[in-house]
Design a protein around this motif. Sequence first.
Motif, short mmCIF file in Angstrom:
data_model
loop_
_atom_site.label_atom_id
_atom_site.label_comp_id
_atom_site.label_asym_id
_atom_site.label_seq_id
_atom_site.Cartn_x
_atom_site.Cartn_y
_atom_site.Cartn_z
N GLY A 155 55.04 121.89 45.05
CA GLY A 155 53.66 121.43 44.96
C GLY A 155 52.85 122.37 44.09
O GLY A 155 53.38 123.26 43.43
N ARG A 203 62.76 120.67 57.25
CA ARG A 203 61.97 121.16 56.11
C ARG A 203 60.69 121.80 56.61
O ARG A 203 60.10 121.35 57.60
N ILE A 243 58.14 122.92 49.60
CA ILE A 243 58.80 122.36 50.77
C ILE A 243 60.21 122.94 50.73
O ILE A 243 60.96 122.71 49.76
N LYS A 278 56.92 123.65 55.09
CA LYS A 278 56.00 123.79 53.97
C LYS A 278 55.47 125.22 53.99
O LYS A 278 54.93 125.67 55.00
N LYS A 298 62.24 126.20 40.87
CA LYS A 298 62.31 124.74 40.75
C LYS A 298 63.12 124.18 41.92
O LYS A 298 63.68 124.92 42.72
N LYS A 299 63.15 122.87 42.00
CA LYS A 299 63.88 122.18 43.06
C LYS A 299 65.35 122.59 43.02
O LYS A 299 65.97 122.63 41.97
N SER A 339 63.13 121.98 48.17
CA SER A 339 63.36 120.54 48.03
C SER A 339 62.18 119.84 47.36
O SER A 339 62.33 118.70 46.90
N GLU A 340 61.03 120.50 47.29
CA GLU A 340 59.86 119.92 46.62
C GLU A 340 58.94 121.04 46.19
O GLU A 340 58.77 122.04 46.91
N GLU A 353 63.92 123.39 52.51
CA GLU A 353 64.87 122.85 53.49
C GLU A 353 65.67 124.02 54.04
O GLU A 353 66.39 124.70 53.31
#
Length: 106
Positions: free
Chosen positions: A70, A83, A75, A85, A51-52, A67-68, A77
């Motif tokens: 999908g 950042r 994503i 992907k 998770k984030k 940080s994200e 960092e």
Amino acid sequence: MIASVLLQAGGGNMNSSIIMMVLIAVVFYFFMIRPQTKKMKDQKKFIEELKKGDKVVTIGGVHGKISEVGTDYFIVEIDHNVRIKIQKSGISLDNSKAVNTPEKEA
């Protein structure tokens, strides 16, 4: 008579060959296939639970923090405002677990 003795001797040799092949297949399953499928299940479960904010290490050795999240990518960092992907399959299970576990004091 000699032919029947030869057939019986050959049949016994054939049975032991079949038994040996079955034993090799069983050993191959327990030492190669089963551990690999278990590792794949653990990898999939680990990636689904990320998770984030979790720290991760990619297969290429890049350290960062998620940080994200999908559908099939993260994503990550890797530095302040830097950042990248990456695919979810690019996360290393072993290295990421090592980063997230606290070190034991000696």
